[in-house]
Design a protein around this motif. Structure first.
Motif, mmCIF file in Angstrom:
data_model
loop_
_atom_site.group_PDB
_atom_site.id
_atom_site.type_symbol
_atom_site.label_atom_id
_atom_site.label_comp_id
_atom_site.label_asym_id
_atom_site.label_seq_id
_atom_site.Cartn_x
_atom_site.Cartn_y
_atom_site.Cartn_z
ATOM 1 N N ASN A 147 0.865 -1.179 0.000
ATOM 2 C CA ASN A 147 0.000 0.000 0.000
ATOM 3 C C ASN A 147 0.904 1.232 0.000
ATOM 4 O OD1 ASN A 147 -2.390 1.479 0.092
ATOM 5 N ND2 ASN A 147 -2.481 1.458 2.326
ATOM 6 N N VAL A 148 0.732 2.120 -0.966
ATOM 7 C CA VAL A 148 1.693 3.195 -1.217
ATOM 8 C C VAL A 148 1.002 4.556 -1.164
ATOM 9 C CG1 VAL A 148 3.292 4.174 -2.912
ATOM 10 C CG2 VAL A 148 3.141 1.688 -2.637
ATOM 11 N N LEU A 149 1.724 5.542 -0.600
ATOM 12 C CA LEU A 149 1.279 6.936 -0.591
ATOM 13 C C LEU A 149 2.328 7.780 -1.305
ATOM 14 C CD1 LEU A 149 -0.513 9.319 0.421
ATOM 15 C CD2 LEU A 149 0.822 9.281 2.539
ATOM 16 N N ASP A 150 1.887 8.581 -2.284
ATOM 17 C CA ASP A 150 2.776 9.454 -3.036
ATOM 18 C C ASP A 150 2.397 10.903 -2.720
ATOM 19 O OD1 ASP A 150 4.396 10.731 -4.858
ATOM 20 O OD2 ASP A 150 3.507 9.822 -6.648
ATOM 21 N N MET A 151 3.206 11.549 -1.877
ATOM 22 C CA MET A 151 2.931 12.923 -1.462
ATOM 23 C C MET A 151 3.536 13.916 -2.456
ATOM 24 S SD MET A 151 1.003 12.977 1.157
ATOM 25 C CE MET A 151 1.113 14.761 1.307
ATOM 26 N N PHE A 156 2.294 11.928 -11.067
ATOM 27 C CA PHE A 156 2.043 10.596 -10.518
ATOM 28 C C PHE A 156 2.973 9.553 -11.114
ATOM 29 C CE2 PHE A 156 -0.999 7.031 -9.271
ATOM 30 C CZ PHE A 156 -0.870 7.248 -7.907
ATOM 31 N N ILE A 157 4.109 9.981 -11.649
ATOM 32 C CA ILE A 157 5.040 9.038 -12.257
ATOM 33 C C ILE A 157 5.528 8.002 -11.241
ATOM 34 C CG2 ILE A 157 7.027 10.583 -11.891
ATOM 35 C CD1 ILE A 157 8.239 9.450 -14.447
ATOM 36 N N LEU A 158 5.744 8.415 -9.983
ATOM 37 C CA LEU A 158 6.230 7.471 -8.977
ATOM 38 C C LEU A 158 5.145 6.460 -8.627
ATOM 39 C CD1 LEU A 158 8.138 9.924 -6.589
ATOM 40 C CD2 LEU A 158 9.019 8.667 -8.577
ATOM 41 N N GLY A 159 3.918 6.927 -8.518
ATOM 42 C CA GLY A 159 2.807 6.025 -8.248
ATOM 43 C C GLY A 159 2.586 5.037 -9.378
ATOM 44 N N ILE A 160 2.717 5.510 -10.603
ATOM 45 C CA ILE A 160 2.573 4.633 -11.767
ATOM 46 C C ILE A 160 3.666 3.565 -11.759
ATOM 47 C CG2 ILE A 160 2.749 4.568 -14.290
ATOM 48 C CD1 ILE A 160 1.369 7.373 -14.247
ATOM 49 N N ALA A 161 4.904 3.981 -11.446
ATOM 50 C CA ALA A 161 6.000 3.017 -11.366
ATOM 51 C C ALA A 161 5.726 1.961 -10.287
ATOM 52 C CB ALA A 161 7.314 3.735 -11.087
ATOM 53 N N ALA A 162 5.214 2.396 -9.136
ATOM 54 C CA ALA A 162 4.901 1.451 -8.055
ATOM 55 C C ALA A 162 3.806 0.477 -8.474
ATOM 56 C CB ALA A 162 4.500 2.220 -6.800
ATOM 57 N N THR A 171 -2.093 5.864 -3.323
ATOM 58 C CA THR A 171 -2.801 7.121 -3.099
ATOM 59 C C THR A 171 -1.867 8.274 -3.420
ATOM 60 O OG1 THR A 171 -4.151 6.150 -1.336
ATOM 61 C CG2 THR A 171 -4.008 8.561 -1.414
ATOM 62 N N GLY A 172 -2.299 9.175 -4.276
ATOM 63 C CA GLY A 172 -1.523 10.356 -4.605
ATOM 64 C C GLY A 172 -2.192 11.605 -4.063
ATOM 65 N N ILE A 173 -1.402 12.468 -3.437
ATOM 66 C CA ILE A 173 -1.925 13.728 -2.880
ATOM 67 C C ILE A 173 -1.088 14.880 -3.410
ATOM 68 C CG2 ILE A 173 -2.330 15.071 -0.778
ATOM 69 C CD1 ILE A 173 -2.754 12.479 0.730
ATOM 70 N N ASP A 174 -1.747 15.918 -3.902
ATOM 71 C CA ASP A 174 -1.031 17.110 -4.364
ATOM 72 C C ASP A 174 -1.857 18.346 -4.043
ATOM 73 O OD1 ASP A 174 1.491 17.409 -6.601
ATOM 74 O OD2 ASP A 174 0.257 19.180 -6.243
ATOM 75 N N ILE A 175 -1.152 19.413 -3.658
ATOM 76 C CA ILE A 175 -1.815 20.646 -3.271
ATOM 77 C C ILE A 175 -2.337 21.421 -4.481
ATOM 78 C CG2 ILE A 175 0.246 22.120 -3.304
ATOM 79 C CD1 ILE A 175 -0.800 23.319 -0.630
ATOM 80 N N ASP A 176 -1.813 21.078 -5.666
ATOM 81 C CA ASP A 176 -2.189 21.774 -6.895
ATOM 82 C C ASP A 176 -3.276 20.986 -7.626
ATOM 83 O OD1 ASP A 176 -1.871 23.723 -9.061
ATOM 84 O OD2 ASP A 176 -1.017 22.042 -10.177
#
Length: 281
Positions: A147-151, A156-162, A171-176
């Motif tokens: 289970n991965v969190l990408d802050m 989301f390249i890191l999440g896609i790689a995972a 889960t990806g979170i971004d302020i923008d």
């Protein structure tokens, strides 16, 4: 709307310097960028143009011995976001293992991993040292069932790689908000379905859901401020991969991490950009 075209000449002109400058100028009101052979061209609405803000942003460029000159002209009446999407970034090869490219790139090498990214105005095409190092590390690991969190997920390249490496959910979170929309688009481009994208900051982390891996490719001060929140959502023996800071800043982050019960187990560096791997014992 009427736009200015601002031409930035960067010395030395490297893909990393271009990506950092584009990222910084996004905060100065620029909507899109086009890579030219010897410069990058930024487009900004005339009513948002602030020469002093541009100069101050250049003064705050984080790498020493980089000179940036710029000139401003009236832009032709075109859809400049479309122009940027058409030109995008150059394909990136990581260790003859993975090719990262946009939908516009042709004649790509056949490698084990293939990631399609249309970064638009989001951070994370793989050309910057921090993104490239983290992507390399993720692709070298087995994420089966993790289970991965990408802050600060950006593209989301890191999440896609995972996800490619077997993660059960990311889960990806971004302020923008624009970045979260771009992250969704990139998931669709790569046929990724096991994800959740959230518009928010560290306060959006669901601490009742424990993560085996947390990625944060963010500024040093944000990492130090938010690290305790990351730890509260980290599973026992979970890993945190941190980047987005200079090698000389790693010691401050490591010391703060130790106060939160984390152990530094790995450190990687490229061109004075560092990745720290922390584990919760």
């Amino acid at each position: 709307m009427e736009y200015y075209k601002v031409t930035f000449e960067i010395m030395p002109d490297t893909p990393a310097n271009r990506e950092i400058l584009s990222f910084m100028m996004g905060d100065a009101g620029f909507e899109s960028f086009v890579d030219a052979d010897t410069c990058i061209e930024g487009y900004i609405q005339k009513n948002l143009y602030d020469k002093e803000l541009i100069e101050n942003t250049i003064e705050g460029f984080p790498i020493c011995d980089v000179r940036i000159d710029f000139s401003t002209t009236d832009a032709e009446n075109k859809d400049w976001n479309y122009e940027w999407e058409q030109n995008g970034f150059k394909p990136i090869i990581i260790d003859d293992l993975c090719v990262i490219h946009s939908t516009m790139h042709k004649d790509l090498p056949k490698l084990k991993y293939d990631i399609t990214i249309n970064p638009k105005m989001s951070f994370g095409s793989g050309s910057h040292e921090t993104t490239r190092q983290l992507t390399r590390i993720i692709l070298s690991r087995n994420f089966n069932g993790k289970n991965v969190l990408d802050m600060g997920c950006g593209t989301f390249i890191l999440g896609i790689a995972a996800s490619i490496k077997g993660a059960s959910h990311i889960t990806g979170i971004d302020i923008d908000e624009f970045s979260t929309q771009n992250a969704e688009e990139n998931c669709n481009l790569n046929s990724i379905e096991n994800y959740t994208i959230i518009h928010g900051d560290a306060s959006s982390i669901n601490t009742s859901q424990k993560y085996d891996y947390i990625f944060a490719n963010i500024h040093k001060n944000i990492i130090i401020n938010d690290l305790e929140k990351y730890v509260s959502a980290l599973a026992e023996n979970g890993h945190i991969l941190l980047s987005g800071f200079y090698t000389e800043d790693a010691d401050d982050i490591s010391k703060h991490a130790e106060t939160l019960g984390l152990t530094v187990v790995n450190s990687f560096s490229e061109n004075n950009w560092t990745v720290l791997e922390l584990v919760r014992r």
